[in-house]
Write a protein that holds these residues in place. Structure first.
Motif, mmCIF file in Angstrom:
data_model
loop_
_atom_site.group_PDB
_atom_site.id
_atom_site.type_symbol
_atom_site.label_atom_id
_atom_site.label_comp_id
_atom_site.label_asym_id
_atom_site.label_seq_id
_atom_site.Cartn_x
_atom_site.Cartn_y
_atom_site.Cartn_z
ATOM 1 N N ALA A 127 0.831 -1.208 0.000
ATOM 2 C CA ALA A 127 0.000 0.000 0.000
ATOM 3 C C ALA A 127 0.864 1.256 0.000
ATOM 4 N N GLN A 128 1.938 1.228 0.796
ATOM 5 C CA GLN A 128 2.840 2.379 0.848
ATOM 6 C C GLN A 128 3.536 2.598 -0.500
ATOM 7 N N ALA A 129 3.922 1.479 -1.132
ATOM 8 C CA ALA A 129 4.599 1.575 -2.429
ATOM 9 C C ALA A 129 3.669 2.146 -3.492
ATOM 10 N N GLU A 130 2.385 1.756 -3.449
ATOM 11 C CA GLU A 130 1.440 2.276 -4.443
ATOM 12 C C GLU A 130 1.218 3.768 -4.264
ATOM 13 N N ALA A 131 1.110 4.202 -3.011
ATOM 14 C CA ALA A 131 0.922 5.630 -2.753
ATOM 15 C C ALA A 131 2.154 6.424 -3.201
ATOM 16 N N GLU A 132 3.329 5.876 -2.948
ATOM 17 C CA GLU A 132 4.566 6.557 -3.353
ATOM 18 C C GLU A 132 4.701 6.565 -4.879
ATOM 19 N N ALA A 133 4.232 5.486 -5.541
ATOM 20 C CA ALA A 133 4.280 5.420 -7.004
ATOM 21 C C ALA A 133 3.418 6.521 -7.616
ATOM 22 N N VAL A 134 2.230 6.755 -7.030
ATOM 23 C CA VAL A 134 1.365 7.834 -7.508
ATOM 24 C C VAL A 134 2.063 9.177 -7.331
ATOM 25 N N ARG A 135 2.714 9.363 -6.178
ATOM 26 C CA ARG A 135 3.421 10.624 -5.919
ATOM 27 C C ARG A 135 4.553 10.839 -6.930
ATOM 28 N N LEU A 136 5.287 9.768 -7.242
ATOM 29 C CA LEU A 136 6.380 9.866 -8.206
ATOM 30 C C LEU A 136 5.863 10.200 -9.599
ATOM 31 N N GLU A 138 3.132 11.820 -10.300
ATOM 32 C CA GLU A 138 2.741 13.223 -10.277
ATOM 33 C C GLU A 138 3.974 14.119 -10.352
ATOM 34 N N ARG A 139 5.056 13.646 -9.734
ATOM 35 C CA ARG A 139 6.315 14.407 -9.721
ATOM 36 C C ARG A 139 6.872 14.593 -11.122
ATOM 37 N N VAL A 140 6.701 13.579 -11.973
ATOM 38 C CA VAL A 140 7.205 13.687 -13.343
ATOM 39 C C VAL A 140 6.111 14.173 -14.296
ATOM 40 N N ARG A 141 5.075 14.795 -13.723
ATOM 41 C CA ARG A 141 4.027 15.494 -14.471
ATOM 42 C C ARG A 141 3.213 14.568 -15.372
ATOM 43 N N ILE A 142 2.848 13.384 -14.867
ATOM 44 C CA ILE A 142 1.938 12.509 -15.600
ATOM 45 C C ILE A 142 0.517 12.839 -15.153
ATOM 46 N N PRO A 143 -0.338 13.331 -16.058
ATOM 47 C CA PRO A 143 -1.706 13.703 -15.671
ATOM 48 C C PRO A 143 -2.496 12.485 -15.187
ATOM 49 N N SER A 144 -3.413 12.725 -14.260
ATOM 50 C CA SER A 144 -4.302 11.679 -13.726
ATOM 51 C C SER A 144 -3.508 10.460 -13.255
ATOM 52 N N ALA A 145 -2.468 10.710 -12.444
ATOM 53 C CA ALA A 145 -1.556 9.631 -12.026
ATOM 54 C C ALA A 145 -2.282 8.517 -11.276
ATOM 55 N N ALA A 146 -3.281 8.863 -10.465
ATOM 56 C CA ALA A 146 -3.976 7.855 -9.654
ATOM 57 C C ALA A 146 -4.700 6.827 -10.509
ATOM 58 N N THR A 147 -5.133 7.222 -11.711
ATOM 59 C CA THR A 147 -5.786 6.258 -12.602
ATOM 60 C C THR A 147 -4.790 5.656 -13.599
ATOM 61 N N ARG A 148 -3.816 6.446 -14.044
ATOM 62 C CA ARG A 148 -2.851 5.933 -15.025
ATOM 63 C C ARG A 148 -1.955 4.849 -14.437
ATOM 64 N N ILE A 149 -1.871 4.802 -13.125
ATOM 65 C CA ILE A 149 -1.018 3.806 -12.473
ATOM 66 C C ILE A 149 -1.493 2.381 -12.765
ATOM 67 N N HIS A 150 -2.747 2.233 -13.131
ATOM 68 C CA HIS A 150 -3.296 0.909 -13.437
ATOM 69 C C HIS A 150 -3.200 0.563 -14.929
ATOM 70 N N ASP A 151 -2.653 1.485 -15.723
ATOM 71 C CA ASP A 151 -2.525 1.245 -17.161
ATOM 72 C C ASP A 151 -1.320 0.365 -17.469
ATOM 73 N N PHE A 152 -1.398 -0.343 -18.581
ATOM 74 C CA PHE A 152 -0.244 -1.081 -19.093
ATOM 75 C C PHE A 152 0.567 -0.140 -19.986
ATOM 76 N N PRO A 153 1.859 -0.429 -20.193
ATOM 77 C CA PRO A 153 2.719 0.494 -20.952
ATOM 78 C C PRO A 153 2.181 0.890 -22.318
ATOM 79 N N HIS A 154 1.517 -0.032 -23.015
ATOM 80 C CA HIS A 154 1.069 0.287 -24.373
ATOM 81 C C HIS A 154 -0.038 1.332 -24.396
ATOM 82 N N ARG A 155 -0.644 1.605 -23.240
ATOM 83 C CA ARG A 155 -1.709 2.608 -23.173
ATOM 84 C C ARG A 155 -1.153 4.023 -23.064
ATOM 85 N N LEU A 156 0.149 4.156 -22.855
ATOM 86 C CA LEU A 156 0.777 5.460 -22.695
ATOM 87 C C LEU A 156 1.542 5.841 -23.953
#
Length: 613
Positions: A127-136, A138-156
């Motif tokens: 759980a801590q790693a997922e929250a930190e992944a969202v923060r990271l 957002e840090r690199v300016r990926i919009p909608s990070a909380a939802t994009r975190i569940h995407d596979f690479p080909h969706r980006l």
């Protein structure tokens, strides 16, 4: 004086081949101070990427040998055992590779892969790693990070995948970030955003950056100090401003002179050749200027065009459910129109996903258009029978971005060039062999290479072979789809110069598809700018580069890196954004967007309140 974070002394890297050790990096020495950016610049084969892999100890131990001292924060990396180097790799030194799609696992979500790094290196729970992944993210300016975190690479997009790689590299707050050609394959706007991001994160974290590239414009944008490599040796190093203002080594001067500079074509009536670099000596070779041709005077609406495209549309159906019902469509190309005359080059530019390659494939009927008209020498080709179209296909040929992928690896070069002539019944096998020799000479090679295979050639030589194959049917039109974007500066110059020579000698018409605005300015007569499947601006080279009107055209041009360190802070930071989705509902009817005429040969789409930021 700043502390040395990384110190490299007399580094030599060798590879085992046929029982013998061959040195590819020869006794190089350099250092990186805390909080600074050092660029290693050079072309393919110069040893720059091998150097970075040696620093990370990522070379195969059985077939490679690393000699010399590599010290990081006072620790001797070159003699560390595997367990110790693994603790440093990823934690204190991180690396970003050139192609994010090959670095990310396509079967795992972005969040899982980021979380895995955090759990492995920083001991976090899930759980801590997922929250930190969202923060990271957002840090690199990926919009909608909380939802994009569940995407596979080909969706980006490519730019967003590269941001994920940066987030992964920053996950453990490294002291040194090694970036190996991280922007080479990216569009100019995405490249500018990535460079802005790395600079901003460096300021915030105080980390050092080792930036590896062959793009001198990128070096000018980001590097405090620059190291120039040629054939495994450092030929020059120093402060970036000094390297650019007073280069000492002939190879450095040649590299700088070969860099296409935006705006350098002002006042030029026709396309102009690049200065070439001799890859053996590193010395510049002045290309012969071709004589004046009729193509210099071509205007936007030629009287007798070789190619006419009118209201071209290409949609891809999206199907779902048991009965594969159409639930939406990708509007890849939307109402595109343009002409190309004999001896003219029209450049089609825009970011990945804008529809420019789909337009090229539709013109070649590799992907049949949804609607529209395509006329070749006045003949409508979309309504032709298969046999008649096969005949007309000889008049238009396609050059792909990757010549290795377009050449059969099991077929000899001579056979590959002869195959189209034999298949179309233009000559006998014996006559084809004679014609192959002429074609190979025409593209700067020789008939003696006919019995060799594609893997035996460099990327530039393979592209010349692909051009020879395209010329074998004596076409009137060549569609060049990112034909030089993946090539080093010297090879790019050679291939572009070859295309200009062939255009002069044979009167070829080119549709030059590219995202490299500096090359486009050099090679084109007219330019069409695409955004989201539509042409938003079209005009002469001077119109587009000297007087751009559409906001998207201005955005593209403002993102081009300027090879001048003194102008580093003058480029405005680009707002982070992805290209809008071209997916529309199944019943969607696009609204017409009128084109406003600025000059007789300069048209701009009316954008109203809708335009890319």
């Amino acid at each position: 004086m700043q502390d040395k974070l990384l110190s490299v002394q007399n580094l030599r890297v060798s590879f085992l081949s046929d029982g013998r050790w061959t040195s590819v990096v020869h006794d190089i020495s350099f250092s990186i101070e805390a909080g600074t950016t050092v660029a290693i610049v050079g072309e393919s084969g110069s040893g720059k990427s091998v150097t970075s892999l040696a620093l990370m100890r990522l070379l195969a131990p059985g077939s490679s040998r690393i000699e010399g001292d590599i010290r990081f924060s006072g620790k001797l990396l070159s003699t560390m055992n595997d367990a110790a180097i693994r603790r440093i790799r990823g934690n204190e030194i991180a690396m970003i590779f050139q192609e994010p799609m090959t670095s990310l696992n396509p079967s795992l979500t972005i969040g899982f892969q980021l979380g895995e790094v955090l759990m492995t290196h920083r001991g976090m729970g899930k759980a801590q790693a997922e929250a930190e992944a969202v923060r990271l993210m957002e840090r690199v300016r990926i919009p909608s990070a909380a939802t994009r975190i569940h995407d596979f690479p080909h969706r980006l997009s490519g730019g967003m995948r590269q941001r994920v790689m940066i987030a992964m590299a920053l996950a453990c707050r490294p002291k040194l970030l090694i970036a190996d050609e991280p922007t080479t394959a990216l569009d100019v706007t995405i490249q500018a955003q990535i460079l802005d991001l790395i600079r901003e994160l460096q300021r915030e974290e105080g980390m050092s950056v080792l930036f590896i590239t062959h793009d001198m414009g990128v070096v000018a944008e980001i590097a405090d100090r620059t190291i120039v490599m040629l054939q495994g040796r450092i030929v020059e190093s120093g402060m970036t401003a000094e390297i650019f203002n007073t280069p000492k080594h002939p190879y450095t001067r040649a590299l700088l002179s070969a860099v296409p500079k935006l705006g350098s074509m002002q006042g030029e009536a026709r396309p102009k050749k690049f200065i070439e670099i001799d890859r053996d000596t590193g010395l510049p070779v002045e290309a012969e200027e071709s004589g004046e041709t009729a193509s210099a005077q071509i205007v936007a609406k030629p009287a007798n065009p070789v190619l006419e495209v009118k209201n071209l549309r290409k949609y891809f159906d999206i199907r779902k459910g048991l009965f594969s019902r159409v639930v939406g469509r990708v509007h890849a190309v939307e109402n595109v129109s343009f002409d190309i005359a004999q001896g003219e080059t029209l450049a089609l530019v825009g970011e990945s996903g804008c529809g420019k390659s789909t337009t090229g494939r539709a013109i070649m009927r590799l992907s049949d258009p949804t609607s529209g008209e395509i006329r070749l020498d006045g003949e409508e080709i979309l309504s032709l029978s298969p046999s008649r179209f096969r005949e007309r296909r000889r008049d238009m040929q396609l050059i792909f971005q990757d010549p290795f992928a377009s050449l059969n690896p099991s077929m000899k070069v001579g056979e590959a060039v002869a195959e189209p002539m034999i298949a179309h019944g233009l000559c006998s096998p014996r006559q084809a062999r004679e014609r192959v020799g002429e074609l190979l000479r025409q593209v700067g090679l020789g008939p003696e290479i006919s019995d060799r295979y594609p893997h035996e050639f460099s990327g530039g030589q393979r592209q010349r072979i692909a051009i020879a194959r395209a010329l074998s049917l004596r076409p009137k039109l060549i569609v060049a789809d990112e034909a030089v974007s993946a090539l080093d500066v010297s090879i790019k110059a050679q291939v572009v110069n070859l295309m200009l020579d062939l255009q002069r000698d044979l009167g070829l018409a080119f549709l030059f598809i590219s995202h490299d605005m500096a090359v486009v300015e050099r090679i084109s007569h007219r330019v069409a700018v695409m955004y989201l499947g539509e042409i938003v601006e079209i005009g002469t080279r001077a119109d587009i580069f000297s007087d751009p009107r559409h906001p998207y055209t201005k955005r593209l041009l403002s993102a081009v890196p300027v090879p001048d360190p003194s102008r580093r802070d003058q480029r405005p930071a680009l707002k982070v954004s992805e290209l809008k989705s071209p997916i529309r509902p199944a019943d969607y009817q696009p609204k017409p967007r009128p084109m406003r005429q600025i000059r007789p040969d300069h048209l701009v789409q009316e954008w109203g309140d809708e335009w890319p930021n």
